[in-house]
Design a protein around this motif. Structure first.
Motif, PDB file in Angstrom:
ATOM      1  N   VAL A 132       7.139 -14.000  21.793  1.00  0.00           N
ATOM      2  CA  VAL A 132       5.763 -14.367  21.477  1.00  0.00           C
ATOM      3  C   VAL A 132       4.941 -13.134  21.095  1.00  0.00           C
ATOM      4  O   VAL A 132       5.247 -12.007  21.482  1.00  0.00           O
ATOM      5  N   ARG A 133       3.895 -13.384  20.310  1.00  0.00           N
ATOM      6  CA  ARG A 133       2.909 -12.379  19.873  1.00  0.00           C
ATOM      7  C   ARG A 133       3.560 -11.207  19.147  1.00  0.00           C
ATOM      8  O   ARG A 133       3.114 -10.063  19.238  1.00  0.00           O
ATOM      9  N   ARG A 134       4.622 -11.518  18.421  1.00  0.00           N
ATOM     10  CA  ARG A 134       5.304 -10.520  17.605  1.00  0.00           C
ATOM     11  C   ARG A 134       5.532 -11.121  16.227  1.00  0.00           C
ATOM     12  O   ARG A 134       6.568 -11.743  15.984  1.00  0.00           O
ATOM     13  N   PRO A 135       4.602 -10.960  15.303  1.00  0.00           N
ATOM     14  CA  PRO A 135       4.776 -11.534  13.965  1.00  0.00           C
ATOM     15  C   PRO A 135       5.931 -10.880  13.230  1.00  0.00           C
ATOM     16  O   PRO A 135       6.212  -9.694  13.405  1.00  0.00           O
ATOM     17  N   ARG A 136       6.605 -11.669  12.400  1.00  0.00           N
ATOM     18  CA  ARG A 136       7.693 -11.109  11.593  1.00  0.00           C
ATOM     19  C   ARG A 136       7.160 -10.124  10.560  1.00  0.00           C
ATOM     20  O   ARG A 136       7.801  -9.118  10.261  1.00  0.00           O
ATOM     21  N   HIS A 137       6.005 -10.431   9.976  1.00  0.00           N
ATOM     22  CA  HIS A 137       5.475  -9.616   8.879  1.00  0.00           C
ATOM     23  C   HIS A 137       4.084  -9.095   9.235  1.00  0.00           C
ATOM     24  O   HIS A 137       3.201  -9.863   9.628  1.00  0.00           O
ATOM     25  N   ILE A 138       3.903  -7.786   9.086  1.00  0.00           N
ATOM     26  CA  ILE A 138       2.595  -7.137   9.236  1.00  0.00           C
ATOM     27  C   ILE A 138       2.458  -6.156   8.083  1.00  0.00           C
ATOM     28  O   ILE A 138       3.388  -5.405   7.772  1.00  0.00           O
ATOM     29  N   ALA A 139       1.298  -6.160   7.433  1.00  0.00           N
ATOM     30  CA  ALA A 139       1.079  -5.251   6.307  1.00  0.00           C
ATOM     31  C   ALA A 139      -0.379  -4.805   6.279  1.00  0.00           C
ATOM     32  O   ALA A 139      -1.278  -5.527   6.738  1.00  0.00           O
ATOM     33  N   SER A 140      -0.611  -3.626   5.755  1.00  0.00           N
ATOM     34  CA  SER A 140      -1.972  -3.134   5.583  1.00  0.00           C
ATOM     35  C   SER A 140      -2.033  -2.193   4.392  1.00  0.00           C
ATOM     36  O   SER A 140      -1.042  -1.534   4.051  1.00  0.00           O
ATOM     37  N   THR A 141      -3.204  -2.143   3.780  1.00  0.00           N
ATOM     38  CA  THR A 141      -3.459  -1.241   2.656  1.00  0.00           C
ATOM     39  C   THR A 141      -4.874  -0.703   2.784  1.00  0.00           C
ATOM     40  O   THR A 141      -5.811  -1.467   3.033  1.00  0.00           O
ATOM     41  N   ALA A 142      -5.022   0.599   2.617  1.00  0.00           N
ATOM     42  CA  ALA A 142      -6.338   1.233   2.626  1.00  0.00           C
ATOM     43  C   ALA A 142      -6.494   2.031   1.336  1.00  0.00           C
ATOM     44  O   ALA A 142      -5.709   2.949   1.066  1.00  0.00           O
ATOM     45  N   LEU A 143      -7.481   1.684   0.543  1.00  0.00           N
ATOM     46  CA  LEU A 143      -7.763   2.350  -0.728  1.00  0.00           C
ATOM     47  C   LEU A 143      -9.106   3.055  -0.614  1.00  0.00           C
ATOM     48  O   LEU A 143     -10.134   2.414  -0.361  1.00  0.00           O
ATOM     49  N   THR A 144      -9.100   4.374  -0.803  1.00  0.00           N
ATOM     50  CA  THR A 144     -10.316   5.173  -0.636  1.00  0.00           C
ATOM     51  C   THR A 144     -10.678   5.870  -1.942  1.00  0.00           C
ATOM     52  O   THR A 144      -9.815   6.455  -2.604  1.00  0.00           O
ATOM     53  N   TRP A 145     -11.957   5.778  -2.278  1.00  0.00           N
ATOM     54  CA  TRP A 145     -12.499   6.499  -3.433  1.00  0.00           C
ATOM     55  C   TRP A 145     -13.506   7.520  -2.940  1.00  0.00           C
ATOM     56  O   TRP A 145     -14.332   7.231  -2.057  1.00  0.00           O
ATOM     57  N   GLU A 146     -13.439   8.722  -3.506  1.00  0.00           N
ATOM     58  CA  GLU A 146     -14.369   9.785  -3.151  1.00  0.00           C
ATOM     59  C   GLU A 146     -15.008  10.331  -4.417  1.00  0.00           C
ATOM     60  O   GLU A 146     -14.308  10.665  -5.377  1.00  0.00           O
ATOM     61  N   ALA A 147     -16.316  10.413  -4.434  1.00  0.00           N
ATOM     62  CA  ALA A 147     -17.024  10.990  -5.573  1.00  0.00           C
ATOM     63  C   ALA A 147     -16.824  12.502  -5.590  1.00  0.00           C
ATOM     64  O   ALA A 147     -16.552  13.121  -4.556  1.00  0.00           O
ATOM     65  N   PRO A 148     -16.914  13.124  -6.742  1.00  0.00           N
ATOM     66  CA  PRO A 148     -16.792  14.590  -6.810  1.00  0.00           C
ATOM     67  C   PRO A 148     -17.783  15.256  -5.866  1.00  0.00           C
ATOM     68  O   PRO A 148     -18.931  14.828  -5.729  1.00  0.00           O
ATOM     69  N   GLY A 149     -17.297  16.292  -5.193  1.00  0.00           N
ATOM     70  CA  GLY A 149     -18.153  16.996  -4.258  1.00  0.00           C
ATOM     71  C   GLY A 149     -18.418  16.221  -2.983  1.00  0.00           C
ATOM     72  O   GLY A 149     -19.294  16.597  -2.199  1.00  0.00           O
ATOM     73  N   ASP A 150     -17.676  15.136  -2.764  1.00  0.00           N
ATOM     74  CA  ASP A 150     -17.845  14.303  -1.570  1.00  0.00           C
ATOM     75  C   ASP A 150     -19.267  13.763  -1.458  1.00  0.00           C
ATOM     76  O   ASP A 150     -19.806  13.577  -0.368  1.00  0.00           O
ATOM     77  N   ALA A 151     -19.893  13.475  -2.606  1.00  0.00           N
ATOM     78  CA  ALA A 151     -21.261  12.953  -2.596  1.00  0.00           C
ATOM     79  C   ALA A 151     -21.306  11.514  -2.114  1.00  0.00           C
ATOM     80  O   ALA A 151     -22.335  11.059  -1.596  1.00  0.00           O
TER      81      ALA A 151
END
Length: 656
Positions: free
Chosen positions: A554-573
């Motif tokens: 129990v409480r153990r899914p067969r499939h787990i997935a995650s995606t994190a997409l990060t955008w940063e402006a020049p100079g970290d503005a």
């Protein structure tokens, strides 16, 4: 605040002792360890050791194992990633780690690693074991992210290094030192559900010392968590922590760390009326609340000899955890747990490539069921243990080898010996193969040995420890200059699993050891890529087949997935991060039968979408906003507990 005196005591103790976790001392074998950052993104800090190699703090007892030399599976969540995702509850970002399944309800959030039980995962916070000795596991829902904190996750059996509690792996949370993140940091945010969160941090350092003090507050009125319920389930959580170090002469470093956590919140009970149509379901339960409180502290000293090649480390740590659940009629359950642990670690580096480590641990855990009423076993009990560890590491240009052996001497159970071996080989500059095998052990806890409530859960003093063996094989592949991929296959078996049974003729719940073997097999994938100068992608996927005698755990899914997409402006503005997390369909148990024999149910799969953005107003101040569960997904992590819907916050942060 009624705990103000205790909070101040913890804070001043940390600052007076002024010390970090062992692995972040400045003086180390083979040279200096330090934290470095990027001038463009100053929060992108990494713990490095001469000659500039990132290390894994928790992967060796001497804290000096290069990440590229580790023969097992590990993932580091950097301070930059924690802040990019605007993480407040550490449990949330752990969903982005391959192999981890998170299941949380009000008052208890569990983590399962590679199909193990929640009490099979060792959690270290600034080097301190933080599990509740009574419950045998750590409520990760009480751990709030501090500015500058980072995490390491080691997957697979680690009992050869750390003893019981590390069958599934190790999660190590490290707050930033005063040297790594100097100055003042603050943030305040507010939003839906009357949410108000805040954090303060100050770090400072000198030529021979550093110190840091932080405070985090999380407060929300929450949302209903019962199917069809209307009662909001809120919480207030307070954390005060400090750590630092001071060098005494050229060879000795003193360190200390301390932490106080208090969480107060509402919760709901199950319907115990057999005549009710919602019998066994969570229902609105006005007046039911919980309080969890914990104090942790560590102090140690480190001596370097032979020009830093031979180090000796002595440390002592304590943990005191109390939990209480209340109803309109008074206290319904309460427990107290405490731990005292002393460790000695001696590490010798021979000819740069060879490292020998010896460690000795002495630990006493105490626990008491403090539930009033005279119907529980409420005598204090203790478990005493001595662990002896031997570890060898070889680090070459192409080949790496690790081996560890531990023998635990227990006063209540048979002595146990565990092992871990691993090897890595660099086929090319961009391809590395690795394989490891190991064993683990988990001792029964107070709850299982002595029971909880007479007539409802009876203990079993004849329980024996659970034992696990497993192996894994993986490949680490560099994809050009800007991407890396890690793929791992693992296979483990657990013998003597402790489970709850309902023996006739009374069918009263009691624990027992299974006579069959449970298996955990799966694949883990982690991808990190710099798609363009301003774009970064981090993705993870896990496939798990966890079964007991042919039946899915129990409480153990067969499939787990995650995606994190990060955008940063020049100079970290400015920056923005989109996080998508998917949890596959999960089996669970429901107590909807009047006999209280569990009924198997299936929880639907769900996908959560979070979006946040940050804009710099000047060099020191930034504004930010965050939306969680943006698509307002309806889902349950535990049977009939409804998880929160859409929420949003806005805030401001400053760093000087």
């Amino acid at each position: 605040m009624k705990n103000f005196a205790l909070l101040n005591s913890v804070a001043w103790a940390a600052l007076v002792w002024a010390a970090p976790v062992m692995a972040q001392d400045d003086g180390r074998a083979r040279g200096q360890c330090y934290v470095t950052g990027s001038t463009e993104t100053p929060d992108a800090e990494q713990l490095l050791c001469y000659p500039g190699e990132e290390i894994l703090v928790s992967a060796s007892r001497d804290g000096l194992l290069g990440r590229d030399s580790f023969t097992g599976s590990a993932l580091v969540i950097s301070a930059e990633q924690v802040e990019d995702r605007q993480t407040r509850d550490v449990a949330d970002i752990l969903r982005d780690v391959p192999g981890i399944a998170v299941a949380g309800v009000a008052g208890q959030t569990q983590i399962r690693l590679r199909g193990s039980e929640a009490n099979h995962v060792l959690v270290l916070v600034d080097g301190i074991e933080v599990s509740d000795p009574f419950a045998g596991e750590f409520d990760v829902g009480t751990l709030q992210a501090e500015p500058g904190a980072r995490l390491e996750v080691l997957r697979g059996q680690q009992s050869a290094l750390y003893g019981p509690d590390a069958i599934g792996g190790v999660i190590a949370y490290d707050s930033a030192t005063g040297r790594a993140r100097p100055g003042f940091s603050a943030r305040i945010e507010g939003g839906t559900d009357d949410t108000v969160n805040g954090a303060l941090r100050y770090g400072a350092s000198g030529e021979s010392w550093d110190a840091a003090l932080s405070a985090v507050v999380v407060s929300t009125d929450g949302q209903p968590n019962a199917r069809g319920g209307t009662r909001d389930i809120g919480r207030d959580s307070y954390t005060l922590a400090g750590k630092g170090s001071v060098a005494v002469g050229d060879a000795v470093t003193l360190r200390a760390a301390a932490r106080f956590i208090r969480t107060e919140g509402q919760t709901n009970d199950s319907d115990f009326d057999p005549a009710s149509p919602t019998f066994g379901f969570i229902i609105d339960s006005p007046g039911v609340a919980f309080t969890n409180e914990a104090v942790y502290a560590l102090a140690g000293a480190r001596l370097g000899t032979l020009d830093g090649r031979w180090t000796h480390d002595l440390s002592a740590q304590i943990a005191n955890v109390s939990r209480e659940t209340d109803s309109p009629f008074g206290i319904t359950s309460a427990s107290e747990g405490d731990r005292f642990k002393v460790s000695y670690v001696s590490a010798l580096n021979v000819a740069d490539a060879h490292n020998l480590t010896f460690a000795a641990d002495y630990e006493v855990e105490g626990f008491r069921n403090a539930t009033p009423g005279g119907f529980v076993f409420d005598e204090r009990r203790e478990i005493e243990q001595v662990g002896l560890v031997g570890e060898y590491r070889y680090t070459g240009e192409a080949f790496d080898l690790t081996a560890a052996l531990r023998h635990d001497i227990n006063d209540l159970f048979r002595d146990a010996t565990t092992f871990r071996v691993g090897a890595g080989y660099r086929l090319t500059e961009s391809t590395r193969l690795r394989a490891a095998a190991g064993s683990g052990v988990k001792n029964p806890g107070f709850f299982e040995l002595y029971g909880f409530v007479d007539g409802r859960f009876i203990g079993n003093a004849a329980l024996r420890p659970e034992k696990s063996t497993g192996w894994e094989a993986g490949i680490d592949q560099q994809l050009g200059d800007n991407a890396s991929l890690a793929v791992t296959y693992f296979d483990s078996e657990l013998d003597g699993e402790i489970f709850t049974t309902f023996p006739p003729p009374n069918f009263i719940a009691t624990p027992a050891n299974r006579t069959t073997t449970s298996t955990q097999r799966g694949i883990e994938v982690a991808l990190s890529a710099r798609l363009a100068p301003q774009w970064r992608l981090d993705a993870a996927y896990s496939y798990l087949d966890a079964e007991e005698n042919g039946v899915r755990e129990v409480r153990r899914p067969r499939h787990i997935a995650s995606t994190a997409l990060t955008w940063e402006a020049p100079g970290d503005a400015a920056s923005a991060t989109l996080v998508v997390r998917h949890n596959g369909a999960t089996p669970d148990v429901a107590f909807t039968d009047p006999s209280f024999v569990p009924v198997r149910v299936s929880l639907d799969d769900y996908t959560l979408v979070n979006l946040n953005a940050r804009v710099k107003l000047n060099d020191s101040i930034a504004a930010f906003a965050r939306a969680e569960n943006l698509l307002d997904e309806e889902y349950e992590q535990v049977f009939s507990f409804v998880s929160p819907g859409r929420s949003a916050v806005v805030g401001i942060e400053a760093r000087f």
